[in-house]
Design an enzyme around this catalytic site. Structure first.
Site, PDB file in Angstrom:
ATOM      1  N   ASP A 189      38.238  34.570  42.657  1.00 57.07           N
ATOM      2  CA  ASP A 189      38.849  33.366  42.095  1.00 57.07           C
ATOM      3  C   ASP A 189      39.176  32.340  43.170  1.00 57.07           C
ATOM      4  O   ASP A 189      38.878  31.150  43.036  1.00 57.07           O
ATOM      5  CB  ASP A 189      40.116  33.731  41.323  1.00 57.07           C
ATOM      6  N   GLU A 227      48.456  36.417  46.676  1.00 58.98           N
ATOM      7  CA  GLU A 227      48.535  36.928  45.306  1.00 58.98           C
ATOM      8  C   GLU A 227      48.700  38.448  45.286  1.00 58.98           C
ATOM      9  O   GLU A 227      49.457  38.990  44.485  1.00 58.98           O
ATOM     10  CB  GLU A 227      47.312  36.508  44.503  1.00 58.98           C
ATOM     11  N   SER A 266      43.905  29.712  36.818  1.00 57.70           N
ATOM     12  CA  SER A 266      44.918  28.690  37.083  1.00 57.70           C
ATOM     13  C   SER A 266      45.753  29.056  38.300  1.00 57.70           C
ATOM     14  O   SER A 266      46.164  28.171  39.072  1.00 57.70           O
ATOM     15  CB  SER A 266      45.821  28.513  35.856  1.00 57.70           C
ATOM     16  N   SER A 267      46.015  30.339  38.512  1.00 57.33           N
ATOM     17  CA  SER A 267      46.819  30.737  39.670  1.00 57.33           C
ATOM     18  C   SER A 267      46.056  30.503  40.966  1.00 57.33           C
ATOM     19  O   SER A 267      46.639  30.056  41.963  1.00 57.33           O
ATOM     20  CB  SER A 267      47.236  32.206  39.555  1.00 57.33           C
ATOM     21  N   GLY A 281      42.222  33.028  31.572  1.00 50.80           N
ATOM     22  CA  GLY A 281      41.179  33.678  32.358  1.00 50.80           C
ATOM     23  C   GLY A 281      40.343  32.705  33.155  1.00 50.80           C
ATOM     24  O   GLY A 281      39.202  33.004  33.515  1.00 50.80           O
ATOM     25  N   GLU A 286      31.880  40.685  36.552  1.00 52.96           N
ATOM     26  CA  GLU A 286      33.302  40.842  36.226  1.00 52.96           C
ATOM     27  C   GLU A 286      33.831  42.174  36.740  1.00 52.96           C
ATOM     28  O   GLU A 286      33.214  43.228  36.540  1.00 52.96           O
ATOM     29  CB  GLU A 286      33.479  40.775  34.708  1.00 52.96           C
ATOM     30  N   TYR A 299      45.298  45.942  34.447  1.00 53.52           N
ATOM     31  CA  TYR A 299      44.357  45.513  35.488  1.00 53.52           C
ATOM     32  C   TYR A 299      44.432  46.474  36.675  1.00 53.52           C
ATOM     33  O   TYR A 299      43.412  46.929  37.201  1.00 53.52           O
ATOM     34  CB  TYR A 299      44.691  44.082  35.913  1.00 53.52           C
ATOM     35  N   ASP A 304      34.473  42.204  42.105  1.00 56.48           N
ATOM     36  CA  ASP A 304      34.895  41.644  43.392  1.00 56.48           C
ATOM     37  C   ASP A 304      35.760  42.600  44.199  1.00 56.48           C
ATOM     38  O   ASP A 304      35.629  42.684  45.416  1.00 56.48           O
ATOM     39  CB  ASP A 304      35.566  40.277  43.235  1.00 56.48           C
ATOM     40  N   GLY A 308      46.725  31.235  31.718  1.00 58.60           N
ATOM     41  CA  GLY A 308      46.580  32.454  30.934  1.00 58.60           C
ATOM     42  C   GLY A 308      45.292  32.552  30.153  1.00 58.60           C
ATOM     43  O   GLY A 308      45.156  33.398  29.280  1.00 58.60           O
TER      44      GLY A 308
END
Length: 387
Positions: free
Chosen positions: A175, A163, A130-131, A127, A33, A227, A36, A125
């Site tokens: 992702d 993004e 979805s985007s 985690g 986590e 973030y 990346d 939303g």
């Protein structure tokens, strides 16, 4: 919503059959986590939850976008001009598919417009990316329809650029690559520096185990400031240490390296998490390849403690899932995704799943939290054409 319903929705909106149907999945990150964007290692796998797109080409420069998930699907399609797309001009859901069109065109690909209808079963939303699923399904459809000849990892790069630049969210490459490249029954060991990939068999059911996703229903948004602060702190750490990225800090020399950061306590915490998390990914790969799957449980919990204490991106709901699951017999648990809400994962023996699930739900009720959504995560196929 099934593929046929998406097709029918397209016909109802645009008055003609779509040229095709595509699907792209959300993902769960097993371990790795916030590594990346530090050129490190990650290990996601695709969920059975997907975004489905019905798409047809246009040649008049018009991009029409519609989602069955926005406003109950009652709204009319949003109409945009492909030659007028501008980064960070859109703060709605349409920024994600429009950003993909912008990124493709900026890279020199002749995308001349499209009619798009979308529907998703990926929880937003939570985690679970979805985007990225939204971006990748549109990119794959346009790649096929306009015969661009791009491979999965190339589409992932373009979606990440959409993004980062168009949407304005400083996410890494994991992702989009997971959505584009994962394989059924496997976790994807990905080196985010060069996008080298290795599919690692991950069939928990065959070994009498399950991996649960616990969606806390605490929403987060990657494009908010926290973030970005973590990413900037990691970049500062790399600069102070004279390396290209934190991936280049050797785990064996971590203590000595941290001592070089002086009074930069916040940066020290970020560096410690990233370097130890890369080592955890490599440890999990080794354990899975040696057949010692149950032994990854404590490594998952280690990762959560690092995210909670060093990266400081957990929240009370996520901590409650992890603490309750482990106290109830889970093999291990951790938050997954960008943090500040979203989901946790729980590795458990199949026979222990009902008791662990009940314990988590009761703990949330006692704490006065919203009832979480709990479901099994089954490693599934990456993006593909359906029809």
């Amino acid at each position: 919503m099934g593929a046929q319903q998406v097709r029918d929705g397209f016909v109802g909106l645009y008055g003609a059959e779509p040229e095709g149907l595509w699907a792209a999945p959300g993902r769960v990150n097993l371990i790795g986590e916030h590594t990346d964007y530090n050129d490190g290692f990650v290990m996601p796998f695709a969920l059975p939850h997907v975004t489905v797109a019905a798409v047809s080409r246009r040649t008049d420069g018009l991009l029409r976008l519609h989602s069955a998930d926005v406003g109950g699907g009652a709204s009319a399609p949003v109409e945009l001009r492909v030659d007028e797309l501008t980064p960070e001009s859109d703060r709605d859901w349409t920024a994600y598919p429009a950003g993909v069109v912008w990124a493709l065109r900026e890279a020199g690909h002749a995308v001349t417009g499209a009619d798009v209808h979308l529907a998703s079963t990926v929880p937003a939303g939570a985690g679970l990316s979805s985007s990225a699923a939204l971006e990748v399904v549109v990119a794959l459809a346009l790649n096929d329809l306009f015969e661009l000849g791009l491979r999965g990892w190339q589409l992932a790069r373009l979606c990440q650029r959409a993004e980062n630049v168009y949407v304005g969210a400083p996410t890494g490459i994991m992702d989009q690559t997971a959505s584009a490249c994962c394989a059924e029954g496997h976790a994807l060991f990905l080196d985010t520096r060069d996008l080298a990939q290795k599919q690692i068999p991950f069939d928990l059911a065959a070994e009498g185990m399950r991996l649960l996703v616990v969606d806390t229903r605490v929403k987060h948004a990657h494009s908010d400031g926290e973030y970005g602060k973590r990413r900037a702190g990691c970049e500062k750490g790399a600069a102070l240490l004279g390396v290209d990225a934190l991936r280049d800090v050797p785990y064996a020399k971590l203590d000595a390296v941290l001592g070089r950061l002086g009074d930069e306590e916040e940066v020290r915490r970020l560096v410690r998490h990233v370097v130890t998390e890369d080592e955890r990914v490599e440890r999990v790969v080794s354990l899975l390849e040696s057949g010692d799957t149950r032994a990854i449980g404590p490594v998952l919990t280690e990762g959560h403690l690092s995210l909670r204490d060093d990266f400081r991106i957990s929240c009370p709901e996520l901590d409650l899932v992890v603490d309750t699951a482990n106290a109830s017999g889970a093999l291990g648990a951790r938050m997954t995704g960008g943090g500040f809400g979203g989901s946790a994962i729980v590795l458990a023996e199949e026979t222990d799943v009902p008791a662990i699930t009940k314990a988590i739900e009761e703990a949330f009720a006692t704490a006065g939290f919203t009832t979480p959504r709990v479901f099994e995560a089954v490693p599934s196929a990456g993006a593909r054409r359906l029809a």
